[in-house]
Write a protein that holds these residues in place. Structure first.
Motif, PDB file in Angstrom:
ATOM      1  N   TYR A   7       0.704  -1.061   0.039  1.00 13.10           N
ATOM      2  CA  TYR A   7       0.085  -0.125   0.047  1.00 13.10           C
ATOM      3  C   TYR A   7       0.866   1.293   0.200  1.00 13.10           C
ATOM      4  CZ  TYR A   7      -3.623   3.190   1.388  1.00 13.10           C
ATOM      5  OH  TYR A   7      -4.598   4.225   1.495  1.00 13.10           O
ATOM      6  N   ILE A   8       2.023   1.304   0.865  1.00  8.82           N
ATOM      7  CA  ILE A   8       2.909   2.346   0.858  1.00  8.82           C
ATOM      8  C   ILE A   8       3.599   2.656  -0.431  1.00  8.82           C
ATOM      9  CG2 ILE A   8       5.131   3.314   2.016  1.00  8.82           C
ATOM     10  CD1 ILE A   8       3.969   2.016   4.722  1.00  8.82           C
ATOM     11  N   GLU A   9       3.875   1.493  -1.111  1.00  6.97           N
ATOM     12  CA  GLU A   9       4.659   1.607  -2.396  1.00  6.97           C
ATOM     13  C   GLU A   9       3.859   1.904  -3.577  1.00  6.97           C
ATOM     14  OE1 GLU A   9       6.668  -2.162  -2.709  1.00  6.97           O
ATOM     15  OE2 GLU A   9       8.202  -1.780  -0.909  1.00  6.97           O
ATOM     16  N   SER A  10       2.550   1.809  -3.488  1.00  8.20           N
ATOM     17  CA  SER A  10       1.482   2.063  -4.552  1.00  8.20           C
ATOM     18  C   SER A  10       1.630   3.620  -4.907  1.00  8.20           C
ATOM     19  CB  SER A  10       0.104   1.838  -3.931  1.00  8.20           C
ATOM     20  OG  SER A  10      -0.127   2.597  -3.251  1.00  8.20           O
ATOM     21  N   GLY A  11       2.163   4.518  -4.106  1.00 10.15           N
ATOM     22  CA  GLY A  11       2.254   6.080  -4.514  1.00 10.15           C
ATOM     23  C   GLY A  11       0.862   6.883  -4.041  1.00 10.15           C
ATOM     24  N   ILE A  12      -0.042   6.167  -3.534  1.00  7.61           N
ATOM     25  CA  ILE A  12      -1.106   6.698  -3.175  1.00  7.61           C
ATOM     26  C   ILE A  12      -0.857   7.593  -1.884  1.00  7.61           C
ATOM     27  CG2 ILE A  12      -1.826   5.034  -1.238  1.00  7.61           C
ATOM     28  CD1 ILE A  12      -4.041   7.351  -3.381  1.00  7.61           C
ATOM     29  N   LEU A  13       0.238   7.621  -0.971  1.00  5.00           N
ATOM     30  CA  LEU A  13       0.564   8.479   0.072  1.00  5.00           C
ATOM     31  C   LEU A  13       1.259   9.730  -0.557  1.00  5.00           C
ATOM     32  CD1 LEU A  13       1.967   6.033   2.526  1.00  5.00           C
ATOM     33  CD2 LEU A  13      -0.143   6.775   2.353  1.00  5.00           C
ATOM     34  N   GLU A  14       2.054   9.548  -1.550  1.00  4.28           N
ATOM     35  CA  GLU A  14       2.595  10.688  -2.226  1.00  4.28           C
ATOM     36  C   GLU A  14       1.445  11.819  -2.812  1.00  4.28           C
ATOM     37  OE1 GLU A  14       3.864   7.982  -2.383  1.00  4.28           O
ATOM     38  OE2 GLU A  14       5.965   7.765  -2.092  1.00  4.28           O
ATOM     39  N   LEU A  15       0.578  11.047  -3.575  1.00  3.29           N
ATOM     40  CA  LEU A  15      -0.643  11.567  -3.926  1.00  3.29           C
ATOM     41  C   LEU A  15      -1.504  12.568  -3.080  1.00  3.29           C
ATOM     42  CD1 LEU A  15      -1.485   9.396  -7.018  1.00  3.29           C
ATOM     43  CD2 LEU A  15      -0.025  11.362  -7.047  1.00  3.29           C
ATOM     44  N   ILE A  39       2.136   3.434   8.480  1.00  4.45           N
ATOM     45  CA  ILE A  39       1.577   4.303   7.329  1.00  4.45           C
ATOM     46  C   ILE A  39       1.722   5.854   7.998  1.00  4.45           C
ATOM     47  CG2 ILE A  39      -0.481   5.006   6.214  1.00  4.45           C
ATOM     48  CD1 ILE A  39      -1.320   2.140   5.989  1.00  4.45           C
ATOM     49  N   LYS A  40       1.281   5.836   8.997  1.00  2.00           N
ATOM     50  CA  LYS A  40       1.478   7.522   9.649  1.00  2.00           C
ATOM     51  C   LYS A  40       2.828   8.060   9.474  1.00  2.00           C
ATOM     52  CE  LYS A  40      -0.207  11.200  11.974  1.00  2.00           C
ATOM     53  NZ  LYS A  40       0.985  11.860  11.851  1.00  2.00           N
ATOM     54  N   ASP A  44       4.467  11.128   7.282  1.00  2.00           N
ATOM     55  CA  ASP A  44       5.147  12.374   8.083  1.00  2.00           C
ATOM     56  C   ASP A  44       6.520  12.428   7.121  1.00  2.00           C
ATOM     57  OD1 ASP A  44       3.263  12.790  10.019  1.00  2.00           O
ATOM     58  OD2 ASP A  44       4.087  11.366  11.439  1.00  2.00           O
ATOM     59  N   ALA A  45       7.118  11.279   6.792  1.00  2.00           N
ATOM     60  CA  ALA A  45       8.277  11.404   6.223  1.00  2.00           C
ATOM     61  C   ALA A  45       8.357  12.084   4.893  1.00  2.00           C
ATOM     62  CB  ALA A  45       8.947   9.924   6.033  1.00  2.00           C
ATOM     63  N   ILE A  46       7.230  11.752   4.250  1.00  2.00           N
ATOM     64  CA  ILE A  46       7.077  12.304   2.824  1.00  2.00           C
ATOM     65  C   ILE A  46       6.668  13.768   2.816  1.00  2.00           C
ATOM     66  CG2 ILE A  46       5.388  12.196   0.734  1.00  2.00           C
ATOM     67  CD1 ILE A  46       4.945   9.209   1.376  1.00  2.00           C
ATOM     68  N   GLU A  47       6.022  14.271   3.668  1.00  2.00           N
ATOM     69  CA  GLU A  47       5.632  15.665   3.991  1.00  2.00           C
ATOM     70  C   GLU A  47       6.862  16.254   4.174  1.00  2.00           C
ATOM     71  OE1 GLU A  47       2.945  15.991   7.114  1.00  2.00           O
ATOM     72  OE2 GLU A  47       0.888  15.285   5.787  1.00  2.00           O
ATOM     73  N   LYS A  48       7.811  15.937   4.943  1.00  2.00           N
ATOM     74  CA  LYS A  48       9.138  16.487   5.608  1.00  2.00           C
ATOM     75  C   LYS A  48       9.981  16.554   4.183  1.00  2.00           C
ATOM     76  CE  LYS A  48       8.996  15.382  10.368  1.00  2.00           C
ATOM     77  NZ  LYS A  48       9.664  14.815  11.562  1.00  2.00           N
ATOM     78  N   MET A  50       9.190  16.466   0.976  1.00  2.00           N
ATOM     79  CA  MET A  50       8.675  17.466   0.143  1.00  2.00           C
ATOM     80  C   MET A  50       8.847  18.882   0.578  1.00  2.00           C
ATOM     81  SD  MET A  50       5.120  15.838  -1.685  1.00  2.00           S
ATOM     82  CE  MET A  50       5.408  14.387  -2.333  1.00  2.00           C
ATOM     83  N   GLU A  51       8.805  19.250   1.763  1.00  2.00           N
ATOM     84  CA  GLU A  51       8.911  20.376   2.178  1.00  2.00           C
ATOM     85  C   GLU A  51      10.712  20.828   1.956  1.00  2.00           C
ATOM     86  OE1 GLU A  51       8.369  23.248   6.453  1.00  2.00           O
ATOM     87  OE2 GLU A  51       7.881  21.045   6.165  1.00  2.00           O
ATOM     88  N   SER A  52      11.466  19.785   2.372  1.00  2.00           N
ATOM     89  CA  SER A  52      12.818  20.227   2.306  1.00  2.00           C
ATOM     90  C   SER A  52      13.100  20.390   0.884  1.00  2.00           C
ATOM     91  CB  SER A  52      13.699  18.775   2.796  1.00  2.00           C
ATOM     92  OG  SER A  52      13.229  18.920   4.387  1.00  2.00           O
ATOM     93  N   TYR A  53      12.375  19.593  -0.104  1.00  2.00           N
ATOM     94  CA  TYR A  53      12.953  19.599  -1.537  1.00  2.00           C
ATOM     95  C   TYR A  53      12.378  20.889  -1.947  1.00  2.00           C
ATOM     96  CZ  TYR A  53      12.882  18.405  -6.477  1.00  2.00           C
ATOM     97  OH  TYR A  53      12.939  18.695  -7.812  1.00  2.00           O
TER      98      TYR A  53
END
Length: 275
Positions: A7-15, A39-40, A44-48, A50-53
């Motif tokens: 589920y994590i690798e499906s890309g839904i969390l990034e979207l 998943i939580k 959090d890791a994705i949000e950080k 993207m913000e750093s990027y």
């Protein structure tokens, strides 16, 4: 949820982080994040990340633009002639030049300077925001492309699994001829559905050039029947559906000129097997 990693690798969390999901998908992600700490943590890791990027890719205004605006500001502040005198005419025939109060002059001068300074700050902010927006758009496009590839892979795997689970399919292994003794190909055929599939991933066939294609044949009542063309490349994978056929006696593959042939080229036969 059976497989949290999938589920994590499906890309839904990034979207989800980018806001590119439907209301139902958003509700599903939020419910999963509450239920599964893994998943939580990934959210959090994705949000950080993207913000750093976005911060790292922010575009600063060029030195030339900054100096040009600041020089213009200093020039206007130094030119007291613009603010010190104003011509006021009385009822007399001769006009008199009078001095405006110093407080009024200073007020307008520094008010203009403050407005110009705010304009400079706004321009710098707009340039920075534009750069971040451009980077974010590129990131979204990249994530959408990845999501499409993931979806295609999932659909491909679902198709393979459905064939393996369908007991109506028979699997015929075509063996190499003297022309290509190391070649092999598996054909899945369903007599009830008259459906024919070939295993592109498990085949052992030489890659064809741009002038030739492989052509699958079925022998029906002693005559060859065309079942379609396919190419073999380095990244060939998955199951490929071919033309339907009823009551085949054998399957064979020949190497034909691109576009296929009406009749098989017998001396270019690569694999064959009776049913």
């Amino acid at each position: 949820m059976e497989d949290i990693s999938a589920y994590i690798e499906s890309g839904i969390l990034e979207l989800y982080v980018l806001g590119d999901v439907t209301p139902d998908e958003r509700q599903q992600v939020e419910a999963a994040a509450i239920k599964y700490p893994k998943i939580k943590a990934e959210l959090d890791a994705i949000e950080k990340a993207m913000e750093s990027y976005a911060l790292e890719q922010a575009i600063e205004p060029s030195e030339h633009q900054r100096n040009r605006v600041l020089n213009s500001l200093l020039t206007n502040l130094a030119d007291d002639k613009i603010f010190t005198k104003a011509r006021i005419y009385t009822d007399d025939e001769d006009a008199k030049v009078v001095q405006l109060p110093a407080r009024s002059v200073n007020f307008y001068k520094y008010g203009f300077a403050a407005s110009l300074f705010l304009l400079v700050i706004s321009i710098v902010a707009i340039i920075g925001l534009y750069g971040r927006l451009k980077q974010s758009t590129e990131l979204i496009t990249s994530l959408q492309s990845q999501n499409q590839r993931f979806s295609s892979q999932v659909n491909l795997m679902d198709g393979q699994i459905s064939v393996l689970r369908d007991h109506s399919f028979r699997f015929i292994k075509l063996k190499g001829t003297p022309k290509a003794p190391a070649s092999a190909l598996t054909v899945a055929w369903s007599p009830q559905k008259k459906k024919v599939m070939i295993d592109m991933e498990g085949m052992k066939m030489p890659a064809n050039d741009k002038k030739h294609q492989y052509q699958l044949w079925a022998i029906v009542a002693g005559k060859p029947v065309d079942l379609g063309l396919f190419d073999v490349k380095a990244d060939t994978s998955g199951m490929k559906e071919m033309k339907a056929v009823e009551q085949p006696q054998a399957f064979a593959v020949t190497l034909e000129p691109r576009g296929g042939s009406v009749n098989p080229t017998m001396d270019a036969m690569m694999v064959i097997s009776n049913i």
